[in-house]
Design a protein around this motif. Structure first.
Motif, PDB file in Angstrom:
ATOM      1  N   ARG A  97       0.842  -1.191   0.000  1.00  0.00           N
ATOM      2  CA  ARG A  97       0.000   0.000   0.000  1.00  0.00           C
ATOM      3  C   ARG A  97       0.876   1.241   0.000  1.00  0.00           C
ATOM      4  NH1 ARG A  97      -4.185  -1.726   4.888  1.00  0.00           N
ATOM      5  NH2 ARG A  97      -5.139  -3.528   3.819  1.00  0.00           N
ATOM      6  N   PRO A  98       0.421   2.322  -0.616  1.00  0.00           N
ATOM      7  CA  PRO A  98       1.213   3.556  -0.601  1.00  0.00           C
ATOM      8  C   PRO A  98       1.406   4.070   0.816  1.00  0.00           C
ATOM      9  CG  PRO A  98      -0.510   3.656  -2.292  1.00  0.00           C
ATOM     10  CD  PRO A  98      -0.790   2.437  -1.461  1.00  0.00           C
ATOM     11  N   ASP A  99       2.593   4.587   1.081  1.00  0.00           N
ATOM     12  CA  ASP A  99       2.892   5.186   2.375  1.00  0.00           C
ATOM     13  C   ASP A  99       2.144   6.507   2.472  1.00  0.00           C
ATOM     14  OD1 ASP A  99       3.961   6.355   4.636  1.00  0.00           O
ATOM     15  OD2 ASP A  99       6.006   5.703   4.222  1.00  0.00           O
ATOM     16  N   PRO A 100       1.302   6.711   3.493  1.00  0.00           N
ATOM     17  CA  PRO A 100       0.546   7.969   3.581  1.00  0.00           C
ATOM     18  C   PRO A 100       1.429   9.186   3.851  1.00  0.00           C
ATOM     19  CG  PRO A 100       0.225   6.636   5.557  1.00  0.00           C
ATOM     20  CD  PRO A 100       0.964   5.779   4.583  1.00  0.00           C
TER      21      PRO A 100
ATOM     22  N   LEU B  14       8.192   1.748  -7.256  1.00  0.00           N
ATOM     23  CA  LEU B  14       8.069   2.895  -8.152  1.00  0.00           C
ATOM     24  C   LEU B  14       7.138   3.952  -7.568  1.00  0.00           C
ATOM     25  CD1 LEU B  14       8.039   0.948 -11.509  1.00  0.00           C
ATOM     26  CD2 LEU B  14       9.821   2.488 -10.683  1.00  0.00           C
ATOM     27  N   ASP B  15       6.110   3.533  -6.837  1.00  0.00           N
ATOM     28  CA  ASP B  15       5.276   4.510  -6.137  1.00  0.00           C
ATOM     29  C   ASP B  15       6.096   5.203  -5.052  1.00  0.00           C
ATOM     30  OD1 ASP B  15       2.331   5.445  -5.457  1.00  0.00           O
ATOM     31  OD2 ASP B  15       3.291   4.926  -3.552  1.00  0.00           O
ATOM     32  N   ARG B  16       6.958   4.444  -4.376  1.00  0.00           N
ATOM     33  CA  ARG B  16       7.828   5.042  -3.352  1.00  0.00           C
ATOM     34  C   ARG B  16       8.785   6.051  -3.981  1.00  0.00           C
ATOM     35  NH1 ARG B  16       9.608   7.710  -0.255  1.00  0.00           N
ATOM     36  NH2 ARG B  16      11.123   7.340   1.405  1.00  0.00           N
ATOM     37  N   LEU B  17       9.331   5.720  -5.159  1.00  0.00           N
ATOM     38  CA  LEU B  17      10.210   6.646  -5.861  1.00  0.00           C
ATOM     39  C   LEU B  17       9.458   7.917  -6.222  1.00  0.00           C
ATOM     40  CD1 LEU B  17      12.937   7.207  -7.311  1.00  0.00           C
ATOM     41  CD2 LEU B  17      11.964   6.083  -9.326  1.00  0.00           C
ATOM     42  N   ARG B  18       8.261   7.765  -6.709  1.00  0.00           N
ATOM     43  CA  ARG B  18       7.446   8.907  -7.121  1.00  0.00           C
ATOM     44  C   ARG B  18       7.154   9.828  -5.931  1.00  0.00           C
ATOM     45  NH1 ARG B  18       1.578   9.180  -8.524  1.00  0.00           N
ATOM     46  NH2 ARG B  18       1.365  10.689 -10.206  1.00  0.00           N
ATOM     47  N   ALA B  19       6.694   9.222  -4.834  1.00  0.00           N
ATOM     48  CA  ALA B  19       6.342  10.026  -3.661  1.00  0.00           C
ATOM     49  C   ALA B  19       7.580  10.624  -3.003  1.00  0.00           C
ATOM     50  CB  ALA B  19       5.564   9.156  -2.670  1.00  0.00           C
ATOM     51  N   GLY B  20       8.674   9.859  -2.944  1.00  0.00           N
ATOM     52  CA  GLY B  20       9.884  10.364  -2.311  1.00  0.00           C
ATOM     53  C   GLY B  20      10.522  11.503  -3.080  1.00  0.00           C
ATOM     54  N   MET B  21      10.469  11.439  -4.419  1.00  0.00           N
ATOM     55  CA  MET B  21      10.990  12.536  -5.230  1.00  0.00           C
ATOM     56  C   MET B  21      10.148  13.789  -5.048  1.00  0.00           C
ATOM     57  SD  MET B  21      12.106  10.529  -8.731  1.00  0.00           S
ATOM     58  CE  MET B  21      12.618  12.021  -9.592  1.00  0.00           C
ATOM     59  N   TYR B  22       8.822  13.617  -4.945  1.00  0.00           N
ATOM     60  CA  TYR B  22       7.953  14.773  -4.712  1.00  0.00           C
ATOM     61  C   TYR B  22       8.270  15.414  -3.355  1.00  0.00           C
ATOM     62  CZ  TYR B  22       3.914  17.560  -3.421  1.00  0.00           C
ATOM     63  OH  TYR B  22       3.115  18.586  -2.997  1.00  0.00           O
ATOM     64  N   ALA B  23       8.424  14.580  -2.332  1.00  0.00           N
ATOM     65  CA  ALA B  23       8.679  15.116  -0.995  1.00  0.00           C
ATOM     66  C   ALA B  23      10.005  15.868  -0.938  1.00  0.00           C
ATOM     67  CB  ALA B  23       8.674  13.980   0.035  1.00  0.00           C
TER      68      ALA B  23
ATOM     69  N   GLN C  17      -4.617  16.030  -4.297  1.00  0.00           N
ATOM     70  CA  GLN C  17      -4.675  15.958  -2.843  1.00  0.00           C
ATOM     71  C   GLN C  17      -3.403  15.333  -2.276  1.00  0.00           C
ATOM     72  OE1 GLN C  17      -8.270  13.745  -2.139  1.00  0.00           O
ATOM     73  NE2 GLN C  17      -9.619  15.482  -2.620  1.00  0.00           N
ATOM     74  N   ARG C  18      -2.910  14.307  -2.958  1.00  0.00           N
ATOM     75  CA  ARG C  18      -1.700  13.629  -2.480  1.00  0.00           C
ATOM     76  C   ARG C  18      -0.449  14.432  -2.790  1.00  0.00           C
ATOM     77  NH1 ARG C  18       0.839   7.780  -4.439  1.00  0.00           N
ATOM     78  NH2 ARG C  18       2.222   7.519  -2.629  1.00  0.00           N
ATOM     79  N   PHE C  19      -0.417  15.056  -3.972  1.00  0.00           N
ATOM     80  CA  PHE C  19       0.746  15.825  -4.398  1.00  0.00           C
ATOM     81  C   PHE C  19       0.331  17.244  -4.758  1.00  0.00           C
ATOM     82  CE2 PHE C  19       1.725  11.413  -6.034  1.00  0.00           C
ATOM     83  CZ  PHE C  19       2.611  11.089  -5.015  1.00  0.00           C
ATOM     84  N   PRO C  20       0.035  18.078  -3.760  1.00  0.00           N
ATOM     85  CA  PRO C  20      -0.358  19.462  -4.064  1.00  0.00           C
ATOM     86  C   PRO C  20       0.745  20.193  -4.817  1.00  0.00           C
ATOM     87  CG  PRO C  20      -0.818  18.901  -1.772  1.00  0.00           C
ATOM     88  CD  PRO C  20       0.015  17.801  -2.322  1.00  0.00           C
ATOM     89  N   MET C  21       0.327  21.064  -5.724  1.00  0.00           N
ATOM     90  CA  MET C  21       1.285  21.849  -6.500  1.00  0.00           C
ATOM     91  C   MET C  21       0.697  23.219  -6.796  1.00  0.00           C
ATOM     92  SD  MET C  21       0.901  19.582 -10.005  1.00  0.00           S
ATOM     93  CE  MET C  21       0.988  18.027  -9.102  1.00  0.00           C
ATOM     94  N   GLU C  22       1.562  24.202  -6.996  1.00  0.00           N
ATOM     95  CA  GLU C  22       1.085  25.561  -7.225  1.00  0.00           C
ATOM     96  C   GLU C  22       0.301  25.672  -8.522  1.00  0.00           C
ATOM     97  OE1 GLU C  22       4.015  28.545  -6.859  1.00  0.00           O
ATOM     98  OE2 GLU C  22       4.701  27.916  -4.879  1.00  0.00           O
TER      99      GLU C  22
END
Length: 359
Positions: A144-147, A218-227, A275-280
């Motif tokens: 599951r994706p890490d919240p 790959l979801d972890r890579l995506r979320a970690g790069m965003y963070a 909602q998960r990856f807010p952006m300007e």
């Protein structure tokens, strides 16, 4: 773990495999999955005529050496590997050891096998991955994706690709693979990770479904790069290849352009993405899928004072804000990566969209 002992055992294993292979062999893939209670060893040979010859059995001496190698690798608290892969070609050998991922026994082995392994070569809680904790309890793993994922700095991003993703795909891909080509694309809960195309040394090409853990990585890579960076990609196209005894990962990120979806995502998928990856300012294609609705959102910034050294995570060093001044404006400011007076100018160039990573 004794490096000299490991090297000695590796040499003996390779020598035995080569000695028992048919004359004129061109490549040998040797894989071992093991616990202290059970082991499975398979070898596939690329013969002189270019055909694949799966082994009907392996010498018991080879199994004994591999089990001894597993014991030699043990580190107190960290454990040892669950599967090992030797990719052997004339004059060159690539060795891959899987310490962290489910070896995916088929059929699954009983929980008692993992429990005995934990008694003989125990792992500390911080080195017990979630899938192993589930197997120890007799359950199947869930991905599951890490919240609230931690940021991944560039060094960690490279480690995830060169070690984790390369290891996971190479370990489970069909024997004698030479090149794996695939892609992962997602928006919100809409995820597309179709079968990877496998190009093999016997001249065959086939589709292959990667393990679920690869999608989670790959979801972890995506979320970690965003963070870490504040931007998010929607598509990652990758290639894993065996080149002169080295496993190499090539990848290309697609950040702003809409992926070519196999099935159409919904507007709700786009909303969940924002909602998960807010952006300007969201990409135009997201706005179109929302019917032209405004897509300006604001990400929840992590507050920090200065960048860490050598790619380390940013850190906080300020004293607590005085409670007697609740309405005052702090003298520090939060930007994308830096904070503190004066704030450095953020870089104007986007993160690279293509990467080549070597193990």
């Amino acid at each position: 773990m004794s490096g000299d002992r490991v090297a000695e055992l590796e040499g003996r294993i390779v020598e035995l495999v080569q000695r028992t292979a048919p004359p004129g062999w061109r490549r040998i893939d040797l894989r071992c999955a093991a616990t202290v209670a059970v082991s499975e060893v398979t070898a596939t040979v690329l013969a002189a005529d270019g055909t694949a010859v799966p082994s009907e059995g392996v010498p018991s001496q080879l199994t004994d050496l591999l089990m001894e190698l597993r014991r030699a690798h043990y580190e107190p608290g960290r454990g040892t590997w669950f599967s090992a892969l030797f990719l052997i070609e004339p004059g060159v050998v690539e060795r891959l050891y899987n310490w962290d991922f489910d070896p995916l026994w088929a059929p699954p082995i009983p929980a008692e096998c993992y429990q005995r392994d934990q008694v003989v070569m125990p792992r500390a809680p911080e080195h017990t991955p979630a899938w192993l904790a589930a197997r120890l309890e007799g359950r199947g793993p869930e991905y599951r994706p890490d919240p609230d994922p931690e940021p991944l700095n560039p060094v960690q991003q490279m480690q995830l690709m060169t070690h984790d993703l390369a290891m996971l795909l190479a370990d489970h891909a069909p024997a004698l693979w030479r090149r794996l080509h695939g892609y992962y694309q997602a928006v919100g809960d809409h995820v597309e990770f179709p079968p990877v195309t496998v190009f093999s040394d016997d001249g065959t090409t086939r589709p292959w479904t990667p393990p679920a853990a690869a999608g989670a990585l790959l979801d972890r890579l995506r979320a970690g790069m965003y963070a870490f960076e504040g931007g998010v990609w929607s598509r990652f196209e990758f290639q894993v290849r065996l080149d002169n005894g080295r496993v190499i990962v090539d990848g290309t990120y697609q950040r702003d352009a809409e992926p070519a979806w196999n099935t159409e995502p919904s507007a709700d998928d786009v909303r969940r993405e924002l909602q998960r990856f807010p952006m300007e300012q969201a990409p135009d294609w997201m706005s179109r899928r929302l019917g032209g609705a405004a897509t300006r959102t604001f990400r929840k910034a992590r507050v920090f004072d200065h960048a860490g050294s050598d790619g380390a995570r940013p850190s906080v060093s300020r004293p607590p804000w005085p409670p007697t001044r609740p309405n005052a404006s702090p003298s520090t400011c939060t930007t994308r990566r830096w904070c503190g007076p004066p704030a450095p100018t953020p870089p104007t160039s986007s993160p690279p969209n293509a990467v080549t990573a070597y193990r």
